[in-house]
Enzyme design. Structure first.
Site, PDB file in Angstrom:
ATOM      1  N   HIS A 189       0.817  -1.222   0.000  1.00 31.27           N
ATOM      2  CA  HIS A 189       0.000   0.000   0.000  1.00 31.27           C
ATOM      3  C   HIS A 189       0.847   1.267   0.000  1.00 31.27           C
ATOM      4  CE1 HIS A 189      -3.632  -2.419   1.727  1.00 31.27           C
ATOM      5  NE2 HIS A 189      -3.534  -2.508   0.427  1.00 31.27           N
ATOM      6  N   GLY A 228      -1.418  -9.926  12.149  1.00 24.10           N
ATOM      7  CA  GLY A 228      -2.047  -8.640  12.473  1.00 24.10           C
ATOM      8  C   GLY A 228      -2.829  -7.993  11.357  1.00 24.10           C
TER       9      GLY A 228
HETATM   10  P1  NAD Z   1      -7.008  -3.568  10.524  1.00 21.98           P
HETATM   11  O1  NAD Z   1      -6.922  -2.391  11.438  1.00 21.98           O
HETATM   12  O2  NAD Z   1      -8.225  -3.778   9.719  1.00 21.98           O
HETATM   13  O3  NAD Z   1      -6.814  -4.882  11.421  1.00 21.98           O
HETATM   14  C1  NAD Z   1      -5.794  -5.009  12.358  1.00 21.98           C
HETATM   15  C2  NAD Z   1      -5.783  -6.439  12.844  1.00 21.98           C
HETATM   16  O4  NAD Z   1      -4.697  -6.592  13.744  1.00 21.98           O
HETATM   17  C3  NAD Z   1      -7.060  -6.856  13.595  1.00 21.98           C
HETATM   18  O5  NAD Z   1      -7.458  -8.119  13.115  1.00 21.98           O
HETATM   19  C4  NAD Z   1      -6.598  -6.903  15.059  1.00 21.98           C
HETATM   20  O6  NAD Z   1      -7.275  -7.911  15.782  1.00 21.98           O
HETATM   21  C5  NAD Z   1      -5.120  -7.246  14.920  1.00 21.98           C
HETATM   22  N1  NAD Z   1      -4.294  -6.735  16.022  1.00 21.98           N
HETATM   23  C6  NAD Z   1      -4.388  -5.550  16.681  1.00 21.98           C
HETATM   24  N2  NAD Z   1      -3.405  -5.430  17.574  1.00 21.98           N
HETATM   25  C7  NAD Z   1      -2.671  -6.566  17.500  1.00 21.98           C
HETATM   26  C8  NAD Z   1      -1.519  -7.038  18.177  1.00 21.98           C
HETATM   27  N3  NAD Z   1      -0.907  -6.318  19.131  1.00 21.98           N
HETATM   28  N4  NAD Z   1      -1.031  -8.252  17.842  1.00 21.98           N
HETATM   29  C9  NAD Z   1      -1.642  -9.006  16.882  1.00 21.98           C
HETATM   30  N5  NAD Z   1      -2.719  -8.620  16.194  1.00 21.98           N
HETATM   31  C10 NAD Z   1      -3.238  -7.407  16.501  1.00 21.98           C
HETATM   32  O7  NAD Z   1      -5.677  -3.499   9.640  1.00 21.98           O
HETATM   33  P2  NAD Z   1      -5.272  -4.182   8.238  1.00 21.98           P
HETATM   34  O8  NAD Z   1      -5.850  -5.547   8.154  1.00 21.98           O
HETATM   35  O9  NAD Z   1      -3.828  -3.975   8.080  1.00 21.98           O
HETATM   36  O10 NAD Z   1      -6.022  -3.373   7.093  1.00 21.98           O
HETATM   37  C11 NAD Z   1      -6.320  -2.062   7.129  1.00 21.98           C
HETATM   38  C12 NAD Z   1      -5.492  -1.064   6.311  1.00 21.98           C
HETATM   39  O11 NAD Z   1      -4.990  -0.168   7.291  1.00 21.98           O
HETATM   40  C13 NAD Z   1      -4.297  -1.474   5.545  1.00 21.98           C
HETATM   41  O12 NAD Z   1      -4.535  -1.117   4.238  1.00 21.98           O
HETATM   42  C14 NAD Z   1      -3.142  -0.588   6.071  1.00 21.98           C
HETATM   43  O13 NAD Z   1      -2.516   0.031   4.974  1.00 21.98           O
HETATM   44  C15 NAD Z   1      -3.817   0.472   6.872  1.00 21.98           C
HETATM   45  N6  NAD Z   1      -3.146   0.912   8.122  1.00 21.98           N
HETATM   46  C16 NAD Z   1      -1.783   0.891   8.230  1.00 21.98           C
HETATM   47  C17 NAD Z   1      -1.171   1.241   9.425  1.00 21.98           C
HETATM   48  C18 NAD Z   1       0.350   1.218   9.496  1.00 21.98           C
HETATM   49  O14 NAD Z   1       1.016   1.510   8.509  1.00 21.98           O
HETATM   50  N7  NAD Z   1       0.920   0.838  10.639  1.00 21.98           N
HETATM   51  C19 NAD Z   1      -1.944   1.603  10.529  1.00 21.98           C
HETATM   52  C20 NAD Z   1      -3.356   1.630  10.375  1.00 21.98           C
HETATM   53  C21 NAD Z   1      -3.949   1.272   9.155  1.00 21.98           C
END
Ligand code: NAD
Length: 245
Positions: free
Chosen positions: A118, A186
């Site tokens: 992404h 995650g």
């Molecule tokens: P999502 O927020 O939809 O899901 C996050 C998942 O991670 C959930 O299933 C949750 O249960 C799990 N989770 C949360 N904390 C956790 C932990 N400590 N250990 C293990 N699992 C954990 O995110 P997604 O599936 O990546 O999709 C959403 C979109 O969000 C993606 O396209 C991404 O680009 C974007 N995004 C990116 C970031 C980043 O770059 N760090 C942050 C937020 C959203």
């Protein structure tokens, strides 16, 4: 056999490991996922603010959210889960990471093959003329504008409604179909086409290890070895099992 031991055995016996990561792997680095209460995404609906049509219509409105996102991402460091994936590489495994995250933490952890599905937050692109720049060249008290055509820059992240880079998509598909074990860490597996990658592996009969706080649509449909818990804690245990510590 205990699930963590089963997963460790699979990893030990694998040379090629493909890993799909999502926002959950970076939560313990201080970057909230889409679901965390009180996070950025409870203030700004991602399907509104992170949609390309919203950016085209009103880039200034979207930049309000982008500035806050920038502040959250700045200075963040890889956690034990990111580092564990680098350790697998150090053990001689061919590790391909496909990440939905834009935070660059896998690259900072030192993994050599990282497909940023992404995009990344610190590169800027002009959607009018294609010019590129780095966010580091700007103080974000004002919205950065393209120096060629003066349109507001967009971070080079894939907004909803935008396509995935063709080459990254192709390489990711190949990595999903040509590995000995596929790991999913995650991700809620709800954003497509990334969420389809585990299915490609599954269709080839490749075993799938899933690390998450809660089960996802993949857990039962792909019969994953589901390791429930925080990514840092599970990955720590897993590495210890793999290295027989
Ligand atoms: P999502 O927020 O939809 O899901 C996050 C998942 O991670 C959930 O299933 C949750 O249960 C799990 N989770 C949360 N904390 C956790 C932990 N400590 N250990 C293990 N699992 C954990 O995110 P997604 O599936 O990546 O999709 C959403 C979109 O969000 C993606 O396209 C991404 O680009 C974007 N995004 C990116 C970031 C980043 O770059 N760090 C942050 C937020 C959203």
């Amino acid at each position: 056999m205990e699930k963590i031991k089963k997963a460790a055995e699979l990893i030990k016996n694998s040379k090629n490991i493909t890993v799909l990561t999502g926002a959950g792997i970076s939560v313990e680095s201080g970057i909230p996922d889409f679901r965390s209460a009180g996070g950025l995404w409870s203030k700004y609906d991602p399907f509104e603010y992170a949609h390309i049509d919203s950016f085209r219509k009103d880039p200034y409105k979207v930049w309000k959210m982008l500035k806050e996102m920038h502040q959250i991402l700045q200075g963040k460091k890889p956690n034990r889960a990111h580092i564990a994936l680098k350790e697998l590489e150090d053990l001689g495994k061919n590790v391909v990471i496909i990440t939905q995250n834009i935070d660059k933490l896998h690259t900072l952890a030192g993994n050599s093959i990282v497909y940023e599905y992404h995009g990344v937050w610190d590169k800027l692109i002009c959607i009018k003329c294609g010019n590129e720049d780095s966010i580091e060249n700007y103080r974000l008290d004002e919205i950065p504008h393209c120096e060629k055509c003066n349109f507001p820059y967009k971070p080079d992240v894939v907004f909803f409604g935008e396509p995935i880079d063709h080459e990254i998509m192709q390489k990711s598909n190949e990595a999903a179909e040509n590995c000995d074990v596929f790991m999913v860490i995650g991700t809620s597996a709800q954003v497509y086409p990334a969420a389809f990658l585990p299915n490609l592996a599954y269709r080839k009969g490749i075993p799938i290890i899933e690390v998450n706080l809660e089960s996802t649509p993949l857990t039962s449909s792909l019969n994953t070895i589901f390791l429930q818990g925080k990514a840092t804690e599970i990955m720590d245990k897993l590495i210890k099992e793999v290295t027989n510590e």
